[in-house]
Design a protein around this motif. Structure first.
Motif, PDB file in Angstrom:
ATOM      1  N   THR A 156       5.035  10.033  -9.710  1.00  9.47           N
ATOM      2  CA  THR A 156       4.578   9.706  -8.358  1.00  9.47           C
ATOM      3  C   THR A 156       5.090   8.338  -7.927  1.00  9.47           C
ATOM      4  OG1 THR A 156       2.567  10.995  -8.776  1.00  9.47           O
ATOM      5  CG2 THR A 156       2.545   9.522  -6.883  1.00  9.47           C
ATOM      6  N   ASN A 157       5.032   7.358  -8.831  1.00  9.43           N
ATOM      7  CA  ASN A 157       5.525   6.015  -8.499  1.00  9.43           C
ATOM      8  C   ASN A 157       7.016   6.030  -8.201  1.00  9.43           C
ATOM      9  OD1 ASN A 157       3.026   4.787  -8.810  1.00  9.43           O
ATOM     10  ND2 ASN A 157       3.351   4.354 -10.973  1.00  9.43           N
ATOM     11  N   LYS A 158       7.774   6.745  -9.027  1.00  5.20           N
ATOM     12  CA  LYS A 158       9.223   6.804  -8.831  1.00  5.20           C
ATOM     13  C   LYS A 158       9.546   7.492  -7.508  1.00  5.20           C
ATOM     14  CE  LYS A 158      13.340   7.327 -11.690  1.00  5.20           C
ATOM     15  NZ  LYS A 158      13.464   5.890 -11.890  1.00  5.20           N
ATOM     16  N   LEU A 159       8.813   8.544  -7.194  1.00  6.59           N
ATOM     17  CA  LEU A 159       9.030   9.255  -5.934  1.00  6.59           C
ATOM     18  C   LEU A 159       8.710   8.355  -4.744  1.00  6.59           C
ATOM     19  CD1 LEU A 159       9.696  11.839  -4.388  1.00  6.59           C
ATOM     20  CD2 LEU A 159       7.312  12.537  -4.656  1.00  6.59           C
ATOM     21  N   ALA A 160       7.572   7.650  -4.803  1.00  2.65           N
ATOM     22  CA  ALA A 160       7.179   6.767  -3.704  1.00  2.65           C
ATOM     23  C   ALA A 160       8.215   5.667  -3.487  1.00  2.65           C
ATOM     24  CB  ALA A 160       5.806   6.162  -3.984  1.00  2.65           C
ATOM     25  N   ALA A 241      -0.937   1.863  -6.728  1.00  2.05           N
ATOM     26  CA  ALA A 241      -0.927   1.371  -5.351  1.00  2.05           C
ATOM     27  C   ALA A 241      -0.612  -0.117  -5.278  1.00  2.05           C
ATOM     28  CB  ALA A 241      -2.260   1.664  -4.677  1.00  2.05           C
ATOM     29  N   GLU A 242      -1.108  -0.888  -6.228  1.00  2.00           N
ATOM     30  CA  GLU A 242      -0.867  -2.336  -6.209  1.00  2.00           C
ATOM     31  C   GLU A 242       0.626  -2.644  -6.345  1.00  2.00           C
ATOM     32  OE1 GLU A 242      -2.182  -6.387  -8.685  1.00  2.00           O
ATOM     33  OE2 GLU A 242      -3.046  -4.435  -9.184  1.00  2.00           O
ATOM     34  N   SER A 243       1.296  -1.960  -7.276  1.00  2.00           N
ATOM     35  CA  SER A 243       2.732  -2.164  -7.470  1.00  2.00           C
ATOM     36  C   SER A 243       3.510  -1.701  -6.249  1.00  2.00           C
ATOM     37  CB  SER A 243       3.188  -1.400  -8.711  1.00  2.00           C
ATOM     38  OG  SER A 243       4.594  -1.458  -8.839  1.00  2.00           O
ATOM     39  N   PHE A 244       3.117  -0.539  -5.694  1.00  2.00           N
ATOM     40  CA  PHE A 244       3.822  -0.022  -4.522  1.00  2.00           C
ATOM     41  C   PHE A 244       3.632  -0.948  -3.324  1.00  2.00           C
ATOM     42  CE2 PHE A 244       3.808   2.492  -0.602  1.00  2.00           C
ATOM     43  CZ  PHE A 244       5.103   2.993  -0.642  1.00  2.00           C
ATOM     44  N   LEU A 245       2.414  -1.464  -3.150  1.00  6.99           N
ATOM     45  CA  LEU A 245       2.145  -2.384  -2.050  1.00  6.99           C
ATOM     46  C   LEU A 245       3.020  -3.628  -2.151  1.00  6.99           C
ATOM     47  CD1 LEU A 245       0.406  -3.136   0.411  1.00  6.99           C
ATOM     48  CD2 LEU A 245      -1.266  -4.090  -1.169  1.00  6.99           C
ATOM     49  N   SER A 246       3.190  -4.123  -3.363  1.00  8.82           N
ATOM     50  CA  SER A 246       4.046  -5.290  -3.578  1.00  8.82           C
ATOM     51  C   SER A 246       5.475  -5.005  -3.144  1.00  8.82           C
ATOM     52  CB  SER A 246       4.007  -5.695  -5.053  1.00  8.82           C
ATOM     53  OG  SER A 246       4.902  -6.757  -5.312  1.00  8.82           O
ATOM     54  N   GLU A 247       5.989  -3.819  -3.489  1.00 10.83           N
ATOM     55  CA  GLU A 247       7.362  -3.456  -3.107  1.00 10.83           C
ATOM     56  C   GLU A 247       7.463  -3.233  -1.597  1.00 10.83           C
ATOM     57  OE1 GLU A 247      10.037  -3.458  -5.056  1.00 10.83           O
ATOM     58  OE2 GLU A 247       8.730  -4.217  -6.637  1.00 10.83           O
ATOM     59  N   LEU A 260       1.989   2.385   7.019  1.00 11.85           N
ATOM     60  CA  LEU A 260       2.009   2.585   5.566  1.00 11.85           C
ATOM     61  C   LEU A 260       1.218   1.485   4.861  1.00 11.85           C
ATOM     62  CD1 LEU A 260       5.741   3.626   4.986  1.00 11.85           C
ATOM     63  CD2 LEU A 260       3.725   5.100   4.824  1.00 11.85           C
ATOM     64  N   LEU A 261       1.396   0.250   5.320  1.00 14.43           N
ATOM     65  CA  LEU A 261       0.633  -0.863   4.750  1.00 14.43           C
ATOM     66  C   LEU A 261      -0.870  -0.625   4.911  1.00 14.43           C
ATOM     67  CD1 LEU A 261       2.718  -3.989   5.827  1.00 14.43           C
ATOM     68  CD2 LEU A 261       2.057  -3.410   3.486  1.00 14.43           C
ATOM     69  N   CYS A 262      -1.268  -0.185   6.092  1.00 10.12           N
ATOM     70  CA  CYS A 262      -2.684   0.088   6.337  1.00 10.12           C
ATOM     71  C   CYS A 262      -3.221   1.154   5.388  1.00 10.12           C
ATOM     72  CB  CYS A 262      -2.886   0.544   7.781  1.00 10.12           C
ATOM     73  SG  CYS A 262      -2.607  -0.737   9.012  1.00 10.12           S
ATOM     74  N   LEU A 263      -2.438   2.223   5.187  1.00  7.41           N
ATOM     75  CA  LEU A 263      -2.886   3.312   4.326  1.00  7.41           C
ATOM     76  C   LEU A 263      -3.044   2.864   2.881  1.00  7.41           C
ATOM     77  CD1 LEU A 263      -0.711   6.276   5.703  1.00  7.41           C
ATOM     78  CD2 LEU A 263      -3.085   5.730   6.239  1.00  7.41           C
ATOM     79  N   VAL A 264      -2.095   2.061   2.397  1.00  9.16           N
ATOM     80  CA  VAL A 264      -2.171   1.598   1.013  1.00  9.16           C
ATOM     81  C   VAL A 264      -3.340   0.636   0.847  1.00  9.16           C
ATOM     82  CG1 VAL A 264      -0.953   0.436  -0.865  1.00  9.16           C
ATOM     83  CG2 VAL A 264       0.316   1.877   0.718  1.00  9.16           C
ATOM     84  N   LEU A 265      -3.501  -0.295   1.784  1.00  8.79           N
ATOM     85  CA  LEU A 265      -4.610  -1.250   1.703  1.00  8.79           C
ATOM     86  C   LEU A 265      -5.952  -0.528   1.721  1.00  8.79           C
ATOM     87  CD1 LEU A 265      -3.294  -4.038   4.105  1.00  8.79           C
ATOM     88  CD2 LEU A 265      -3.676  -4.277   1.650  1.00  8.79           C
ATOM     89  N   ALA A 266      -6.071   0.453   2.603  1.00  5.23           N
ATOM     90  CA  ALA A 266      -7.328   1.193   2.689  1.00  5.23           C
ATOM     91  C   ALA A 266      -7.604   1.968   1.406  1.00  5.23           C
ATOM     92  CB  ALA A 266      -7.293   2.141   3.883  1.00  5.23           C
ATOM     93  N   SER A 267      -6.565   2.562   0.826  1.00  2.00           N
ATOM     94  CA  SER A 267      -6.750   3.313  -0.416  1.00  2.00           C
ATOM     95  C   SER A 267      -7.166   2.402  -1.565  1.00  2.00           C
ATOM     96  CB  SER A 267      -5.469   4.058  -0.782  1.00  2.00           C
ATOM     97  OG  SER A 267      -4.437   3.151  -1.144  1.00  2.00           O
ATOM     98  N   GLU A 268      -6.809   1.110  -1.464  1.00  4.73           N
ATOM     99  CA  GLU A 268      -7.189   0.137  -2.479  1.00  4.73           C
ATOM    100  C   GLU A 268      -8.551  -0.497  -2.198  1.00  4.73           C
ATOM    101  OE1 GLU A 268      -4.962  -1.308  -5.514  1.00  4.73           O
ATOM    102  OE2 GLU A 268      -5.354   0.805  -5.137  1.00  4.73           O
TER     103      GLU A 268
END
Length: 404
Positions: A156-160, A241-247, A260-268
């Motif tokens: 999942t991380n590699k795909l994202a 999510a934390e690693s993906f948010l950083s990227e 996308l930023l909003c979605l990741v932050l909300a999921s965290e």
């Protein structure tokens, strides 16, 4: 199927042509090897590759050290060659090979082979994405792959991150690069391309469009795929999510990045920050009020599971509304007032009046909040009355049956 190919000096069996291509590769004569490989029928080539998976990368299932040694060797192997000239055939081969013959990790490594040039890197990213989507969909729809959570998380991380790379590279749609993959009428290519175009796009909830406004689907294919992945309960829970948010925060700006930023932050669980960003998007984007409020409410229902979380988004909306007053921005004030009122109206229809009352700030205007409290109270009374009416009717029916 005719299993012979006419070559100079006579007819040569496909297996001999395949063997000769492997010899050319061993001698680093990539050009002649490619010519032989391209002369073979795709189905026959797939059959040979599935039968001899060790030829794809120069290593077998023996050990990870073998894989490391092969990956550091500049020698060109069959997998790299197919990735360059027949990527769809390679995908089909990797999908058909039994997992005991070649691990999924090694298959992904083949698709991550070294390349030069931005265009080839983008093309390879699409091929890798195709395979990762296939893996995740396969684990979703069948029990044929028993995959540990950490392995699925790695996929999942590699795909994202692969999606993110294509977003940053402004690849709007896979067909922008498909033209460089050969004959568009190839059935194998058509099957993979059809699966790829739909993966993680079909399940995107309608409210996403209401938040980002009308756009052409083809102009944001990989942004949409990322949205679908992040909003998928089945797959998003495996994402780091934390690693993906950083990227994501390191990326050059591209269309759809803020959402996308909003979605990741909300999921965290960072609802205050994500809500602030989203409200800024809605108020500065001149969005239609009805669409914006409905989209925002659905966004909140996705991430707010407890009353405390609803209290956070309500508080953020109120704060932003007060800041708009201070800036004397009439357009922002109207939008935020509408959004805040829509949130309260929704909660009045779904939440007990005691919980809604607890969310009202101590210095809140009674005249402003009273209609919403009355609506919540009326709904609760009506529901209780309905329950009592049904109970009385059932009791009458029970007594009637008893007297018969």
């Amino acid at each position: 199927m005719d299993r012979t190919v006419r070559a100079s000096g006579g007819v040569m069996a496909p297996k001999n042509i395949f063997a000769r291509a492997m010899l050319y590769l061993e001698l680093d004569d990539v050009e002649r090897a490619m010519k032989d490989i391209l002369s073979l029928d795709a189905e026959i080539l797939i059959e040979f590759c599935v039968a001899y998976p060790q030829l794809l990368s120069g290593f077998t299932r023996a050990s990870d050290e073998d894989q490391s040694e092969a990956s550091s060797n500049p020698h060109c192997y069959l997998g790299e060659l197919l990735l360059q000239c027949l990527p769809w055939v390679l995908l089909e081969v990797l999908a058909q090979i039994h997992r005991d013959a070649l691990s999924v990790e090694k298959r992904v490594a083949i698709l991550s082979s070294r390349v030069t040039g931005v265009e080839q890197t983008k093309k390879n990213a699409i091929i890798l994405i195709n395979f990762l989507e296939y893996l995740l969909m396969e684990t979703q729809h069948t029990n044929s792959l028993e995959v540990p959570r950490h392995v699925r998380g790695a996929w999942t991380n590699k795909l994202a991150l692969s999606y993110l790379y294509l977003c940053e590279q402004r690849v709007a749609h896979p067909r922008d690069l498909f033209a460089g993959f050969g004959d568009g009428s190839c059935p194998i290519r058509a099957q993979w391309a059809q699966r790829h175009v739909r993966a993680f796009v079909d399940g995107i909830p309608f409210w996403v469009d209401k938040l980002q406004g009308p756009t052409v689907v083809d102009d944001r294919c990989y942004v949409m795929k990322l949205q679908g992945l992040l909003l998928s309960d089945r797959h998003a829970r495996h994402l780091n999510a934390e690693s993906f948010l950083s990227e994501l925060q390191k990326c050059a700006a591209f269309s759809g990045q803020d959402l996308l930023l909003c979605l990741v932050l909300a999921s965290e669980g960072q609802l205050a920050e994500s809500s602030t960003m989203l409200l800024a998007m809605l108020t500065h984007g001149a969005r239609v009020e009805g669409d914006a409020s409905q989209g925002y409410i659905q966004y909140c229902t996705k991430f707010c599971k407890e009353p405390q979380q609803w209290e956070v988004v309500l508080s953020v909306a109120l704060q932003e509304m007060e800041r708009a007053y201070d800036r004397e921005s009439m357009a922002e004030r109207r939008t935020l007032e509408h959004l805040h009122g829509s949130l309260l109206d929704y909660l009045a229809q779904t939440m007990p009046p005691q919980q809604l009352l607890a969310m009202i700030p101590n210095d809140g205007s009674l005249a402003y909040y009273m209609p919403f409290l009355l609506k919540a109270l009326t709904r609760t009374k009506a529901r209780n009355l309905s329950k009592r009416t049904i109970a009385v009717a059932m009791e009458f029916e029970r007594q009637a049956d008893a007297t018969v």
